[in-house]
Write a protein that holds these residues in place. Structure first.
Motif, PDB file in Angstrom:
ATOM      1  N   LEU A  29       0.829  -1.209   0.000  1.00  0.00           N
ATOM      2  CA  LEU A  29       0.000   0.000   0.000  1.00  0.00           C
ATOM      3  C   LEU A  29       0.861   1.256   0.000  1.00  0.00           C
ATOM      4  O   LEU A  29       0.587   2.205  -0.737  1.00  0.00           O
ATOM      5  CB  LEU A  29      -0.953  -0.009   1.196  1.00  0.00           C
ATOM      6  CG  LEU A  29      -2.075  -1.033   1.152  1.00  0.00           C
ATOM      7  CD1 LEU A  29      -2.794  -1.101   2.500  1.00  0.00           C
ATOM      8  CD2 LEU A  29      -3.055  -0.727   0.032  1.00  0.00           C
ATOM      9  N   SER A  30       1.893   1.255   0.813  1.00  0.00           N
ATOM     10  CA  SER A  30       2.793   2.413   0.863  1.00  0.00           C
ATOM     11  C   SER A  30       3.467   2.629  -0.487  1.00  0.00           C
ATOM     12  O   SER A  30       3.589   3.772  -0.947  1.00  0.00           O
ATOM     13  CB  SER A  30       3.848   2.216   1.952  1.00  0.00           C
ATOM     14  OG  SER A  30       3.249   2.228   3.224  1.00  0.00           O
ATOM     15  N   ASP A  31       3.890   1.540  -1.121  1.00  0.00           N
ATOM     16  CA  ASP A  31       4.522   1.641  -2.444  1.00  0.00           C
ATOM     17  C   ASP A  31       3.568   2.231  -3.476  1.00  0.00           C
ATOM     18  O   ASP A  31       4.004   2.872  -4.435  1.00  0.00           O
ATOM     19  CB  ASP A  31       5.000   0.266  -2.930  1.00  0.00           C
ATOM     20  CG  ASP A  31       6.205  -0.249  -2.172  1.00  0.00           C
ATOM     21  OD1 ASP A  31       6.830   0.535  -1.423  1.00  0.00           O
ATOM     22  OD2 ASP A  31       6.523  -1.450  -2.320  1.00  0.00           O
ATOM     23  N   MET A  32       2.276   2.030  -3.296  1.00  0.00           N
ATOM     24  CA  MET A  32       1.271   2.560  -4.227  1.00  0.00           C
ATOM     25  C   MET A  32       0.839   3.981  -3.863  1.00  0.00           C
ATOM     26  O   MET A  32       0.008   4.557  -4.550  1.00  0.00           O
ATOM     27  CB  MET A  32       0.042   1.646  -4.245  1.00  0.00           C
ATOM     28  CG  MET A  32       0.279   0.330  -4.930  1.00  0.00           C
ATOM     29  SD  MET A  32      -1.241  -0.637  -4.990  1.00  0.00           S
ATOM     30  CE  MET A  32      -0.940  -1.823  -3.699  1.00  0.00           C
ATOM     31  N   GLY A  33       1.367   4.504  -2.760  1.00  0.00           N
ATOM     32  CA  GLY A  33       1.017   5.864  -2.358  1.00  0.00           C
ATOM     33  C   GLY A  33      -0.228   5.950  -1.501  1.00  0.00           C
ATOM     34  O   GLY A  33      -0.757   7.036  -1.279  1.00  0.00           O
ATOM     35  N   CYS A  34      -0.694   4.815  -1.017  1.00  0.00           N
ATOM     36  CA  CYS A  34      -1.881   4.802  -0.149  1.00  0.00           C
ATOM     37  C   CYS A  34      -1.475   5.104   1.289  1.00  0.00           C
ATOM     38  O   CYS A  34      -0.326   4.927   1.678  1.00  0.00           O
ATOM     39  CB  CYS A  34      -2.556   3.429  -0.193  1.00  0.00           C
ATOM     40  SG  CYS A  34      -3.161   2.956  -1.813  1.00  0.00           S
ATOM     41  N   GLN A  35      -2.446   5.546   2.072  1.00  0.00           N
ATOM     42  CA  GLN A  35      -2.242   5.748   3.501  1.00  0.00           C
ATOM     43  C   GLN A  35      -2.821   4.543   4.228  1.00  0.00           C
ATOM     44  O   GLN A  35      -3.999   4.220   4.056  1.00  0.00           O
ATOM     45  CB  GLN A  35      -2.941   7.011   3.974  1.00  0.00           C
ATOM     46  CG  GLN A  35      -2.378   8.279   3.402  1.00  0.00           C
ATOM     47  CD  GLN A  35      -3.169   9.500   3.869  1.00  0.00           C
ATOM     48  OE1 GLN A  35      -4.018   9.421   4.743  1.00  0.00           O
ATOM     49  NE2 GLN A  35      -2.879  10.632   3.272  1.00  0.00           N
ATOM     50  N   VAL A  36      -2.011   3.896   5.035  1.00  0.00           N
ATOM     51  CA  VAL A  36      -2.451   2.724   5.787  1.00  0.00           C
ATOM     52  C   VAL A  36      -3.121   3.172   7.075  1.00  0.00           C
ATOM     53  O   VAL A  36      -2.568   3.976   7.825  1.00  0.00           O
ATOM     54  CB  VAL A  36      -1.261   1.788   6.106  1.00  0.00           C
ATOM     55  CG1 VAL A  36      -1.707   0.624   6.969  1.00  0.00           C
ATOM     56  CG2 VAL A  36      -0.606   1.307   4.820  1.00  0.00           C
ATOM     57  N   VAL A  37      -4.310   2.671   7.309  1.00  0.00           N
ATOM     58  CA  VAL A  37      -5.009   2.888   8.577  1.00  0.00           C
ATOM     59  C   VAL A  37      -4.948   1.559   9.313  1.00  0.00           C
ATOM     60  O   VAL A  37      -5.359   0.535   8.809  1.00  0.00           O
ATOM     61  CB  VAL A  37      -6.472   3.324   8.357  1.00  0.00           C
ATOM     62  CG1 VAL A  37      -7.177   3.488   9.695  1.00  0.00           C
ATOM     63  CG2 VAL A  37      -6.532   4.604   7.542  1.00  0.00           C
ATOM     64  N   GLY A  38      -4.420   1.595  10.521  1.00  0.00           N
ATOM     65  CA  GLY A  38      -4.189   0.366  11.272  1.00  0.00           C
ATOM     66  C   GLY A  38      -2.732  -0.030  11.137  1.00  0.00           C
ATOM     67  O   GLY A  38      -1.870   0.816  11.089  1.00  0.00           O
ATOM     68  N   PRO A  39      -2.498  -1.291  11.041  1.00  0.00           N
ATOM     69  CA  PRO A  39      -3.429  -2.391  10.850  1.00  0.00           C
ATOM     70  C   PRO A  39      -4.065  -2.831  12.164  1.00  0.00           C
ATOM     71  O   PRO A  39      -3.566  -2.530  13.229  1.00  0.00           O
ATOM     72  CB  PRO A  39      -2.540  -3.502  10.287  1.00  0.00           C
ATOM     73  CG  PRO A  39      -1.213  -3.263  10.927  1.00  0.00           C
ATOM     74  CD  PRO A  39      -1.095  -1.756  11.039  1.00  0.00           C
TER      75      PRO A  39
END
Length: 125
Positions: A29-39
């Motif tokens: 997710l980080s590599d795709m530019g997403c913000q991780v909530v959690g886990p």
């Protein structure tokens, strides 16, 4: 091919009880530019995060240490928050109400996750 630029900033709740799998999903997710909530690794924790966090979508492990994720799926569906299931059993372990929900077959690759996130992004209100 999914447009990764369209995934930039997407806030994704990650619910996974296997630490190594969770870390792998977070990295993807980080590599795709997403913000991780959690886990979150437990149902109660996931429900709290879903209620208190600003999320766009979620990736849900179907089975958290023997506890089904379906109560959270129901909450997210009621809120209109799109989600995908992650499971090693395909859609065989899903309830009838969950048929048609995107499923990531474990193990999955970054491209699979990106494709499903693209589907979820299209559903984000």
């Amino acid at each position: 091919m999914t447009d990764l630029a369209g995934l930039q900033g997407l806030r994704v709740l990650v619910v996974e009880d296997e630490m190594m799998v969770s870390m792998l999903i977070e990295d993807m997710l980080s590599d795709m530019g997403c913000q991780v909530v959690g886990p979150a690794s437990r149902l109660e924790e996931a429900i709290t995060l879903a209620g208190q966090s600003d999320i766009d979508c979620a990736v849900l492990d179907v089975n958290l240490g023997g506890q089904p994720i379906f109560p959270l799926a129901d909450i997210l569906r009621e809120k209109g928050c799109p989600f995908a299931f992650a499971t090693g059993y395909g859609d065989a372990g899903l309830r009838e109400a969950d048929r048609g929900t995107p499923v990531l077959q474990k193990p999955f690759r970054e491209g699979d996750l990106a494709r499903v996130l693209g589907e979820l992004r299209a559903r984000v209100g």
